[in-house]
Scaffold this motif. Structure first.
Motif, PDB file in Angstrom:
ATOM      1  N   ARG A 135       0.827  -1.217   0.000  1.00 55.65           N
ATOM      2  CA  ARG A 135       0.000   0.000   0.000  1.00 55.65           C
ATOM      3  C   ARG A 135       0.858   1.262   0.000  1.00 55.65           C
ATOM      4  NH1 ARG A 135      -2.768  -0.124   5.092  1.00 55.65           N
ATOM      5  NH2 ARG A 135      -1.393  -1.829   5.695  1.00 55.65           N
ATOM      6  N   VAL A 136       2.094   1.148   0.464  1.00 53.75           N
ATOM      7  CA  VAL A 136       3.015   2.280   0.539  1.00 53.75           C
ATOM      8  C   VAL A 136       4.341   1.836  -0.061  1.00 53.75           C
ATOM      9  CG1 VAL A 136       4.306   3.773   2.125  1.00 53.75           C
ATOM     10  CG2 VAL A 136       1.912   3.237   2.608  1.00 53.75           C
ATOM     11  N   PRO A 137       4.869   2.621  -1.024  1.00 53.85           N
ATOM     12  CA  PRO A 137       6.165   2.248  -1.599  1.00 53.85           C
ATOM     13  C   PRO A 137       7.312   2.656  -0.670  1.00 53.85           C
ATOM     14  CG  PRO A 137       5.341   4.235  -2.653  1.00 53.85           C
ATOM     15  CD  PRO A 137       4.264   3.771  -1.706  1.00 53.85           C
ATOM     16  N   LEU A 138       8.344   1.854  -0.633  1.00 56.29           N
ATOM     17  CA  LEU A 138       9.531   2.164   0.163  1.00 56.29           C
ATOM     18  C   LEU A 138      10.479   2.972  -0.713  1.00 56.29           C
ATOM     19  CD1 LEU A 138      10.943   1.779   2.901  1.00 56.29           C
ATOM     20  CD2 LEU A 138      12.048  -0.235   1.941  1.00 56.29           C
ATOM     21  N   ASP A 139      10.259   4.291  -0.724  1.00 57.85           N
ATOM     22  CA  ASP A 139      11.112   5.177  -1.513  1.00 57.85           C
ATOM     23  C   ASP A 139      12.182   5.795  -0.618  1.00 57.85           C
ATOM     24  OD1 ASP A 139       9.710   7.052  -0.018  1.00 57.85           O
ATOM     25  OD2 ASP A 139       8.534   7.793  -1.702  1.00 57.85           O
ATOM     26  N   ASP A 140      13.047   6.608  -1.225  1.00 58.20           N
ATOM     27  CA  ASP A 140      14.152   7.206  -0.476  1.00 58.20           C
ATOM     28  C   ASP A 140      13.663   8.088   0.669  1.00 58.20           C
ATOM     29  OD1 ASP A 140      15.940   5.931  -2.122  1.00 58.20           O
ATOM     30  OD2 ASP A 140      16.344   7.692  -3.374  1.00 58.20           O
ATOM     31  N   GLU A 141      12.568   8.798   0.459  1.00 58.61           N
ATOM     32  CA  GLU A 141      12.023   9.678   1.503  1.00 58.61           C
ATOM     33  C   GLU A 141      11.557   8.865   2.714  1.00 58.61           C
ATOM     34  OE1 GLU A 141       8.285  12.737   2.049  1.00 58.61           O
ATOM     35  OE2 GLU A 141       9.217  12.606   0.068  1.00 58.61           O
ATOM     36  N   SER A 186      11.578  14.088  24.688  1.00 57.20           N
ATOM     37  CA  SER A 186      11.454  12.948  23.775  1.00 57.20           C
ATOM     38  C   SER A 186      10.050  12.869  23.194  1.00 57.20           C
ATOM     39  CB  SER A 186      11.834  11.637  24.473  1.00 57.20           C
ATOM     40  OG  SER A 186      10.905  11.284  25.471  1.00 57.20           O
ATOM     41  N   GLU A 187       9.044  13.237  23.992  1.00 56.25           N
ATOM     42  CA  GLU A 187       7.668  13.254  23.471  1.00 56.25           C
ATOM     43  C   GLU A 187       7.544  14.278  22.355  1.00 56.25           C
ATOM     44  OE1 GLU A 187       4.666  11.520  24.343  1.00 56.25           O
ATOM     45  OE2 GLU A 187       6.119  10.145  25.202  1.00 56.25           O
ATOM     46  N   TRP A 188       8.125  15.445  22.550  1.00 55.69           N
ATOM     47  CA  TRP A 188       8.031  16.483  21.527  1.00 55.69           C
ATOM     48  C   TRP A 188       8.879  16.152  20.313  1.00 55.69           C
ATOM     49  CZ3 TRP A 188       4.345  19.915  21.078  1.00 55.69           C
ATOM     50  CH2 TRP A 188       3.538  20.123  22.190  1.00 55.69           C
ATOM     51  N   ALA A 189       9.997  15.471  20.514  1.00 57.19           N
ATOM     52  CA  ALA A 189      10.824  15.046  19.383  1.00 57.19           C
ATOM     53  C   ALA A 189      10.091  14.026  18.531  1.00 57.19           C
ATOM     54  CB  ALA A 189      12.149  14.479  19.880  1.00 57.19           C
ATOM     55  N   ALA A 190       9.204  13.242  19.159  1.00 59.23           N
ATOM     56  CA  ALA A 190       8.456  12.217  18.436  1.00 59.23           C
ATOM     57  C   ALA A 190       7.349  12.802  17.570  1.00 59.23           C
ATOM     58  CB  ALA A 190       7.858  11.209  19.417  1.00 59.23           C
ATOM     59  N   LEU A 191       6.798  13.950  17.948  1.00 63.00           N
ATOM     60  CA  LEU A 191       5.634  14.491  17.232  1.00 63.00           C
ATOM     61  C   LEU A 191       5.844  14.683  15.732  1.00 63.00           C
ATOM     62  CD1 LEU A 191       4.123  17.037  19.776  1.00 63.00           C
ATOM     63  CD2 LEU A 191       3.144  14.872  19.026  1.00 63.00           C
ATOM     64  N   PRO A 192       6.899  15.372  15.300  1.00 59.24           N
ATOM     65  CA  PRO A 192       7.042  15.535  13.842  1.00 59.24           C
ATOM     66  C   PRO A 192       7.268  14.212  13.124  1.00 59.24           C
ATOM     67  CG  PRO A 192       8.898  16.538  15.004  1.00 59.24           C
ATOM     68  CD  PRO A 192       7.926  16.102  16.036  1.00 59.24           C
ATOM     69  N   LEU A 193       7.947  13.282  13.784  1.00 55.21           N
ATOM     70  CA  LEU A 193       8.150  11.962  13.179  1.00 55.21           C
ATOM     71  C   LEU A 193       6.820  11.235  13.035  1.00 55.21           C
ATOM     72  CD1 LEU A 193      11.365  10.885  15.115  1.00 55.21           C
ATOM     73  CD2 LEU A 193      11.226  11.649  12.732  1.00 55.21           C
ATOM     74  N   GLN A 194       5.991  11.298  14.081  1.00 56.64           N
ATOM     75  CA  GLN A 194       4.686  10.645  14.034  1.00 56.64           C
ATOM     76  C   GLN A 194       3.805  11.258  12.950  1.00 56.64           C
ATOM     77  OE1 GLN A 194       3.595  11.211  18.163  1.00 56.64           O
ATOM     78  NE2 GLN A 194       3.889   9.043  18.575  1.00 56.64           N
ATOM     79  N   GLU A 195       3.854  12.562  12.803  1.00 55.21           N
ATOM     80  CA  GLU A 195       3.028  13.192  11.774  1.00 55.21           C
ATOM     81  C   GLU A 195       3.503  12.829  10.376  1.00 55.21           C
ATOM     82  OE1 GLU A 195       2.126  17.283  12.420  1.00 55.21           O
ATOM     83  OE2 GLU A 195       0.836  16.754  14.096  1.00 55.21           O
ATOM     84  N   ARG A 196       4.811  12.729  10.191  1.00 48.87           N
ATOM     85  CA  ARG A 196       5.326  12.311   8.885  1.00 48.87           C
ATOM     86  C   ARG A 196       4.961  10.859   8.597  1.00 48.87           C
ATOM     87  NH1 ARG A 196      11.351  13.832   9.379  1.00 48.87           N
ATOM     88  NH2 ARG A 196      11.519  12.784   7.368  1.00 48.87           N
ATOM     89  N   LEU A 197       5.009  10.002   9.631  1.00 48.83           N
ATOM     90  CA  LEU A 197       4.572   8.613   9.459  1.00 48.83           C
ATOM     91  C   LEU A 197       3.091   8.567   9.114  1.00 48.83           C
ATOM     92  CD1 LEU A 197       6.402   6.931  12.482  1.00 48.83           C
ATOM     93  CD2 LEU A 197       6.861   6.478  10.054  1.00 48.83           C
ATOM     94  N   ALA A 198       2.299   9.384   9.806  1.00 45.16           N
ATOM     95  CA  ALA A 198       0.845   9.405   9.592  1.00 45.16           C
ATOM     96  C   ALA A 198       0.500   9.773   8.157  1.00 45.16           C
ATOM     97  CB  ALA A 198       0.180  10.372  10.561  1.00 45.16           C
ATOM     98  N   ALA A 199       1.302  10.621   7.540  1.00 43.81           N
ATOM     99  CA  ALA A 199       1.038  11.020   6.152  1.00 43.81           C
ATOM    100  C   ALA A 199       1.043   9.816   5.215  1.00 43.81           C
ATOM    101  CB  ALA A 199       2.071  12.051   5.694  1.00 43.81           C
ATOM    102  N   TYR A 200       1.825   8.801   5.545  1.00 51.47           N
ATOM    103  CA  TYR A 200       1.872   7.588   4.725  1.00 51.47           C
ATOM    104  C   TYR A 200       0.639   6.715   4.922  1.00 51.47           C
ATOM    105  CZ  TYR A 200       6.633   8.549   3.307  1.00 51.47           C
ATOM    106  OH  TYR A 200       7.745   9.131   2.754  1.00 51.47           O
ATOM    107  N   LEU A 201      -0.108   6.985   5.986  1.00 55.43           N
ATOM    108  CA  LEU A 201      -1.304   6.190   6.280  1.00 55.43           C
ATOM    109  C   LEU A 201      -2.565   7.030   6.162  1.00 55.43           C
ATOM    110  CD1 LEU A 201       0.066   4.253   9.388  1.00 55.43           C
ATOM    111  CD2 LEU A 201      -0.084   3.451   7.022  1.00 55.43           C
ATOM    112  N   GLY A 202      -2.526   8.023   5.313  1.00 51.72           N
ATOM    113  CA  GLY A 202      -3.693   8.874   5.111  1.00 51.72           C
ATOM    114  C   GLY A 202      -3.982   9.787   6.288  1.00 51.72           C
ATOM    115  N   GLY A 203      -2.965  10.110   7.075  1.00 49.94           N
ATOM    116  CA  GLY A 203      -3.126  11.018   8.195  1.00 49.94           C
ATOM    117  C   GLY A 203      -3.555  10.359   9.483  1.00 49.94           C
ATOM    118  N   ASN A 204      -3.723   9.041   9.476  1.00 44.66           N
ATOM    119  CA  ASN A 204      -4.196   8.343  10.671  1.00 44.66           C
ATOM    120  C   ASN A 204      -3.129   7.368  11.161  1.00 44.66           C
ATOM    121  OD1 ASN A 204      -5.770   7.322  12.723  1.00 44.66           O
ATOM    122  ND2 ASN A 204      -6.854   5.895  11.391  1.00 44.66           N
TER     123      ASN A 204
END
Length: 176
Positions: free
Chosen positions: A78-84, A114-132
């Motif tokens: 469902r998601v391609p493993l690209d360089d990004e 560490s919680e705040w450092a995780a937020l941008p990573l989680q949001e970028r991950l969420a983008a690959y799952l339609g925001g969820n």
């Protein structure tokens, strides 16, 4: 053997699994074409998550669950493993390494940083799952981290100073 006795083993094994994840991701092009490599990366993340759960390291479980969800989508095609995405997953592995390092130094719960450092990573991950992203907190949900200014200098002047950091999600202004 108690869980306390097993914690050092968790730390060592998690570090080894993170090294394996990084090595396989650095060979990203081959991993995208090799289902066994993708499965190995997924299993490593899954093992870290499950083991962290045994020690009630909920912050590691929560973060790793998001990584695991994206890896599952990659395995399913469902998601391609690209360089990004490889770069993002490497950043996530670095963040997990920092969380494991905190545990090794005796900090068994998440720090605010560490919680705040995780937020941008989680949001970028969420983008690959339609925001969820399961279990993730979105910075765009109005979370603001307040911290007092450093205590150096005039105490009276410092009492009126605050540092406020706010990170908006990528699409926060798109839909009003």
């Amino acid at each position: 053997m108690t869980l306390e006795d097993a914690l050092p083993t968790f730390i060592v094994e998690s570090r080894e699994l993170l090294e394996d994840i990084e090595a396989r991701l650095l060979d990203g092009a081959a991993s995208a074409k090799d289902p066994e490599a993708l499965n190995a990366i997924f299993r490593a993340a899954h093992t870290i998550k499950g083991s962290a759960g045994l020690f009630q390291l909920d912050h590691i479980v929560k973060f790793t669950h998001g990584v695991e969800s994206v890896l599952d989508a990659v395995r399913d095609g469902r998601v391609p493993l690209d360089d990004e995405l490889v770069a993002l997953l490497l950043e996530c592995a670095d963040h997990l390494g920092a969380l494991i390092k905190d545990v090794a130094s005796g900090n068994l719960s998440a720090s605010e940083e560490s919680e705040w450092a995780a937020l941008p990573l989680q949001e970028r991950l969420a983008a690959y799952l339609g925001g969820n992203l399961p279990g993730a907190t979105k910075a765009s949900e109005g979370l603001v981290w307040f911290s007092e200014a450093p205590s150096s200098g005039d105490a009276e002047a410092q009492a009126d100073l605050w540092h406020i950091s706010l990170r908006f999600g990528r699409d926060v202004l798109r839909n009003g």
